[in-house]
Design an enzyme around this catalytic site. Sequence first.
Site, PDB file in Angstrom:
ATOM      1  N   CYS A   1      -4.675   4.514  -2.290  1.00  0.00           N
ATOM      2  CA  CYS A   1      -3.737   3.433  -2.600  1.00  0.00           C
ATOM      3  C   CYS A   1      -3.888   2.920  -4.028  1.00  0.00           C
ATOM      4  O   CYS A   1      -2.920   2.436  -4.621  1.00  0.00           O
ATOM      5  CB  CYS A   1      -3.904   2.285  -1.614  1.00  0.00           C
TER       6      CYS A   1
ATOM      7  N   HIS B   1      -6.728  -2.781   0.672  1.00  0.00           N
ATOM      8  CA  HIS B   1      -5.516  -2.051   0.291  1.00  0.00           C
ATOM      9  C   HIS B   1      -4.958  -2.630  -1.011  1.00  0.00           C
ATOM     10  O   HIS B   1      -4.961  -3.840  -1.211  1.00  0.00           O
ATOM     11  CB  HIS B   1      -4.480  -2.166   1.409  1.00  0.00           C
TER      12      HIS B   1
END
EC number: 3.4.19.12
Length: 425
Positions: free
Chosen positions: A118, A229
Amino acid sequence: MSSSNKVGESTRVKSDISPCAAPEIRRIVEQKENWGGWATTLNDATIFEYIMRQVGCESVAVRELYSMEEGYLREEKSCFGIIFLMPYNEHYETQAGEELTSLPAGMWYSNQIADNACASYALLNILMNLNDVPLGTQLEGFREFTLGLLPPHRGQAVDGFKSIKNAHNSFCFRYEIEEADLILYEEALGDSDPKSELKPKDSHRRKRAKFNEAEVAHDQADQIDGPHHYIAYVQVGGCLWELDGLKQTPFKVGDCNNENFAVRVGSRMRELTARCSDLSIDFGIFALEPAKAPQLEKQHQANAREIGAIERKLQGTDPRSSLRTEELLSGLLILPPLDTDDFGQQDRMTTEQLVELRANLIQKQKEIEMEKDKLFNEESRKALELARNRHDYEPFILTMATMVWEQQQAEAKTGKTKKKGRKGR
């Protein structure tokens, strides 16, 4: 997803051989380069910069921001985009926003296809939307190649972008590669096991209700040490967009401009963090902004050309006012003006005014050179820090631990032998 907390015979290497030529280190490097997966990434601005530099992007820098409050972000006027790191838990899944049926014209967006990648997906989701910023041959070629693809296909292209994957994985350790491969193996084994689909979900819910207090404590610990994330924020078409690779499409947060971009992002981040426990230290904010080095060099060259134009003017009108030999030998950079340079205001200046302007430009040059030296020292410090972070100390630690254990075992055995000998006397 990415985690924010990451913190025999000896081989003699000849002094004229680079450390990377050592067989042990070379094998680790080759393992990283040949690995098909992605490792988790430290939440460090220097690592984001390293990834960009490895793919040829020199015009963008990354700086960590330390607050999401409006008063702090109001001063951020030159952000290209912002990357936000947050815990990946049930709070993450409840995001609000205007979901699109199709991408706006000119927007580049990629879905995240690969696990643990990510950070690089968020980075590319910002860089690929900077149309007026030079990104280098590799990134501009990649953008052109993926321009006509759909977001999932762009995600596959990112997964196959070897240069950025190698840069991304430069800081992973051997045990992380083994753990990632083991997780994939267990997931594949679980999907193929028919018994895994027959587990009663209701009993699982009852167990969670029974141990509610333990779950609360576990949730707080998970926000600190659990998976995290990265989400990207960028301005496209006068609007603030949340580009989260795990979502099917971008989310339109609202209208914004260059002046209030960072403030609007801060409002959105506060909205997301309000759903989590009060553990603000666990979040990370990184701003992409113009790199200082190219700007300083550009200004240094422009000043040098203007000084050259002044010298040419003075030599034609008053040669006695030209720079002295010692000034020319002091390292002062003087360049002839380009055809595109416009120094027409010099035609209206007197000799005294030209000499004063030249003195001011020389002083600016000295300040720029000091700033460049300061920046060079900072970059050298970052390079040393990156080199240390990239080195895998696991083999050294395992070898030292083994040697200590063997030494302790030998000493214990020797001590017992001596004790028995004394007792026999």
